[in-house]
Design a protein around this motif. Sequence first.
Motif, PDB file in Angstrom:
ATOM      1  N   UNK B 233       0.934  -1.430   0.013  1.00 29.70           N
ATOM      2  CA  UNK B 233      -0.073  -0.009   0.090  1.00 29.70           C
ATOM      3  C   UNK B 233       0.857   1.199   0.041  1.00 29.70           C
ATOM      4  N   UNK B 234       2.146   1.185   0.090  1.00 24.78           N
ATOM      5  CA  UNK B 234       3.218   1.990   0.202  1.00 24.78           C
ATOM      6  C   UNK B 234       3.883   2.209  -1.160  1.00 24.78           C
ATOM      7  N   UNK B 235       4.296   1.028  -1.614  1.00 29.73           N
ATOM      8  CA  UNK B 235       5.076   1.144  -2.572  1.00 29.73           C
ATOM      9  C   UNK B 235       4.690   0.372  -3.824  1.00 29.73           C
ATOM     10  N   UNK B 236       5.363   0.251  -4.862  1.00 26.74           N
ATOM     11  CA  UNK B 236       4.832  -0.535  -6.004  1.00 26.74           C
ATOM     12  C   UNK B 236       5.418  -2.032  -5.802  1.00 26.74           C
ATOM     13  N   UNK B 237       4.833  -2.779  -6.569  1.00 32.94           N
ATOM     14  CA  UNK B 237       5.783  -4.107  -6.531  1.00 32.94           C
ATOM     15  C   UNK B 237       7.198  -4.023  -7.191  1.00 32.94           C
ATOM     16  N   UNK B 238       7.064  -3.077  -8.317  1.00 28.01           N
ATOM     17  CA  UNK B 238       8.398  -3.002  -8.942  1.00 28.01           C
ATOM     18  C   UNK B 238       9.430  -2.285  -7.747  1.00 28.01           C
ATOM     19  N   UNK B 239       8.806  -1.448  -7.244  1.00 25.91           N
ATOM     20  CA  UNK B 239       9.653  -0.597  -6.211  1.00 25.91           C
ATOM     21  C   UNK B 239      10.400  -1.711  -5.123  1.00 25.91           C
ATOM     22  N   UNK B 240       9.395  -2.433  -4.623  1.00 26.95           N
ATOM     23  CA  UNK B 240       9.657  -3.460  -3.752  1.00 26.95           C
ATOM     24  C   UNK B 240      10.656  -4.406  -4.099  1.00 26.95           C
ATOM     25  N   UNK B 241      10.557  -5.003  -5.439  1.00 28.62           N
ATOM     26  CA  UNK B 241      11.275  -6.171  -5.789  1.00 28.62           C
ATOM     27  C   UNK B 241      12.850  -5.373  -6.031  1.00 28.62           C
ATOM     28  N   UNK B 242      12.693  -4.058  -6.721  1.00 27.62           N
ATOM     29  CA  UNK B 242      13.949  -3.403  -7.096  1.00 27.62           C
ATOM     30  C   UNK B 242      14.684  -3.299  -5.772  1.00 27.62           C
ATOM     31  N   UNK B 243      14.177  -2.983  -4.648  1.00 26.51           N
ATOM     32  CA  UNK B 243      14.776  -2.668  -3.770  1.00 26.51           C
ATOM     33  C   UNK B 243      15.400  -3.933  -2.847  1.00 26.51           C
ATOM     34  N   UNK B 244      14.619  -4.978  -2.988  1.00 21.99           N
ATOM     35  CA  UNK B 244      15.000  -6.359  -2.402  1.00 21.99           C
ATOM     36  C   UNK B 244      16.397  -6.841  -3.223  1.00 21.99           C
ATOM     37  N   UNK B 245      16.236  -6.470  -4.476  1.00 19.35           N
ATOM     38  CA  UNK B 245      17.427  -7.386  -5.189  1.00 19.35           C
ATOM     39  C   UNK B 245      18.583  -6.228  -5.045  1.00 19.35           C
ATOM     40  N   UNK B 246      18.451  -5.196  -4.851  1.00 20.41           N
ATOM     41  CA  UNK B 246      19.672  -4.057  -4.355  1.00 20.41           C
ATOM     42  C   UNK B 246      20.289  -4.577  -3.150  1.00 20.41           C
ATOM     43  N   UNK B 247      19.216  -4.383  -2.325  1.00 18.66           N
ATOM     44  CA  UNK B 247      19.792  -4.749  -0.690  1.00 18.66           C
ATOM     45  C   UNK B 247      20.326  -6.247  -0.756  1.00 18.66           C
ATOM     46  N   UNK B 248      19.823  -7.112  -1.160  1.00 18.26           N
ATOM     47  CA  UNK B 248      20.262  -8.461  -0.718  1.00 18.26           C
ATOM     48  C   UNK B 248      21.402  -8.908  -1.768  1.00 18.26           C
ATOM     49  N   UNK B 249      21.498  -8.106  -2.898  1.00 18.91           N
ATOM     50  CA  UNK B 249      22.704  -8.290  -3.704  1.00 18.91           C
ATOM     51  C   UNK B 249      24.096  -7.755  -2.870  1.00 18.91           C
ATOM     52  N   UNK B 250      23.717  -6.635  -2.187  1.00 18.30           N
ATOM     53  CA  UNK B 250      24.770  -6.091  -1.338  1.00 18.30           C
ATOM     54  C   UNK B 250      25.069  -6.914  -0.308  1.00 18.30           C
ATOM     55  N   UNK B 251      24.234  -7.671   0.355  1.00 19.20           N
ATOM     56  CA  UNK B 251      24.435  -8.658   1.615  1.00 19.20           C
ATOM     57  C   UNK B 251      25.174  -9.821   0.830  1.00 19.20           C
ATOM     58  N   UNK B 252      24.886 -10.297  -0.430  1.00 19.21           N
ATOM     59  CA  UNK B 252      25.756 -11.478  -0.934  1.00 19.21           C
ATOM     60  C   UNK B 252      27.210 -10.933  -1.208  1.00 19.21           C
ATOM     61  N   UNK B 253      27.188  -9.725  -1.727  1.00 24.21           N
ATOM     62  CA  UNK B 253      28.776  -9.018  -1.745  1.00 24.21           C
ATOM     63  C   UNK B 253      29.622  -9.178  -0.516  1.00 24.21           C
ATOM     64  N   UNK B 254      28.652  -8.371   0.353  1.00 25.20           N
ATOM     65  CA  UNK B 254      29.304  -8.396   1.804  1.00 25.20           C
ATOM     66  C   UNK B 254      30.008  -9.735   2.212  1.00 25.20           C
ATOM     67  N   UNK B 255      29.083 -10.851   2.149  1.00 21.44           N
ATOM     68  CA  UNK B 255      29.518 -12.220   2.310  1.00 21.44           C
ATOM     69  C   UNK B 255      30.758 -12.471   1.853  1.00 21.44           C
TER      70      UNK B 255
END
Lengths: 310, 421
Positions: B233-255
């Motif tokens: 209700x706050x963001x579009x599915x595209x924004x949510x998916x994009x945010x997750x892809x970026x954030x968790x990509x960063x997580x993988x790189x951190x590891x």
Amino acid sequence: MQRVWPKINSMEAPVLSARRLCKRYGSFVAVDDLTFDVYPGEIFGLLGPNGAGKTSTIRILMDIFKADSGEVELLGSPPGHSRERVGYLPEERGLYRDQRVMEVLVYLARLKGVDSATARARAEAWLERVELADWGDKRIKDLSRGMQQKVQFVASLVHDPDLLILDEPFQGLDPVNVELLKGLMRSQISEGKTIVLSAHQMNLVEELCDRILLINEGRAVLYGPLKQIKDDYAPNSVRVRAANLPDSLPGVASCERNGAEALLTLECIGAQDLLAMLVARNIEVESFEQAAVPLNDIFVAVVQGQNREE
Amino acid sequence: MGAGNQIVRSGTKLDKVLTIARHEYWVNVRRPDFIIVTLLVPALGLIALIASVFFGRQAGSAVVRLFDDGNQLTAIVDQSGRFTPILSRFGEEFIAYADEPAARAALEEETVARVVVVPATYPGQEDVRVISAGSRFSGSGTSGLRSFFMAHLVKEIEDAGLRERLLDPYDARVEYTSEEDQAEGGVAAQVLSYVVPILFAILLTITIFISSGYLIRSVAEEKSSRVIEIILSSVTPQQLLAGKVIGLGGLGLTQVFVWLASASGLGGGLALLAGIVLPFFTRGEVFALSLVYYILGYTVYAVLVGAIGTLGSNFQESQQISGIVTLVAAVPMMLLGVFFNNPDSILVRALSWFPLTAPTSMMLRLPLGEIPWVDVAVSIFGLLVTTPVIIWIGAKIFRLGMLMYGKRPGILELVRLLRHA
């Protein structure tokens, strides 16, 4: 059975207006040609039996689903263009169980475009108002169900929305918290906010709502000011408490007695005339009121009546 | 009903994506299981290091005994007189014995590992004899003798220059005309410049899988906790998916970064890290293209996995469904042998063109040498065209899957639902 009243308060521009909304899932019609308006500063009841299409309608309003046809305008723009100004408490709800209350509230407010500092301050103030001030650092999963419910309510308005859509907000709350929530909703209205309320507790709807829309099988069944609907459903009933009320009176079709009180259904006499007649006959009237049919009865009668027609 | 009374807020679309990315990153980076898995690799390395310090001596000598006969001393029975006295620099490995029986006795006692008998007629026809304690399989028996003989024989030459040259006949500087821009620094650097990018490509491919795993979990959790409806209700599915892809990509790189850093820390300072980074600087185009393929590849997989992951009703089910996608991505890894032996085969080229296998294939091929520019162009073009389509479909599946509870839909039902989504 469908009765749609013309909108009465057309002076002000509606906060929310839906025109001929339709939504199908395959062959199942969830929302069928739905038209309604919600005006600023009111509590608007969106009612209907389970599976009537309330949640689908709300999801279209929130731009979670797209309507197959029809138009919606929310705060002057199509759905999705004013997410920041709308608060939403879904029926199917939950929060991140492993995260802390304050963290979740700040994140949800941030998603509504509020900066962190403001979000934190507002979340703190709201937790105080719902008596959860000491729980900000606790994880969601450590809260009781009622507490989680209140946190969810706070989450829906921590960003100070102009329009609040609450789907079953009272579900699972004890009477004390129901009162608390009612108070908070009223205070929102007094601040000029607008609320769309979907609930199954008809007594609460009666108490809170100015206007309602009752939908069944996706279609509007009743729509308009609550008082007008109730008058319409009990046009000529009066509740009279009098010591020596005669069994039959001219113009009265039936008389249901319940102790000293009687419910009279009038046929060809107005309530004023009946009262005048009682006074003229020297009957001691203790109380005399237009009998309102409980909304619950209207709801059941309309939905059952409609289902029988099919 | 104008828009003039809109409250001014800071939430642009990108802000929301970044807010989601930051939230996903910080929430997951603090998870105990992430920390455990991330620290497991360095911890195992540390344990190995401590173990080697404690047991180093014993283990070391055990290993030495395993590969070494222990005593490498050679007995020289010099009947020709040309090799005695032994030159001092051979003193540690060679010892002179007066006669053969004495030398053989030393061999019996394991004082020496072999006996070399130089006949009196040397350098005449008679052969030099070697008596070795080892078997025929433990070595040639004559290793190290050439330099010993040469050193003693050249003494007799008077020309100092010739003497030098006989010991080191050429001291070549080799010039490879086809590899003019190659890294200098000898064979080791040459090998590193091939091996390291390949290892790096494999490592990056692994991060794609790791991050997709986190993505599935994050999606499944939001779905099962039903917080998703509030978020949508706050963001579009595209924004949510994009945010997750970026954030968790960063997580993988951190590891991966922690693993690399710890490996370099434990395994001899910065040598490893330098070894990984340097070849990329010397082969800039490999690095640049690797980066392009990494970003495109991660985006395609993450979006697909994230979207398809929403169709399951819990984490396990989501993981199973997404496994199909991951399997496709892993195909080039399974065919690693073909890539090494036959980098220009039609199979390898086809895998490079197909968008779903292109990133992994190309990242494996890049370090192996010249790649036809057609392959690079087709693969990048294919990815660039496919990515928006996948993001579009992905967001649709995501929107649908996130709000769908209960039974998992079949393919046909899914297609039908997508048309209505």
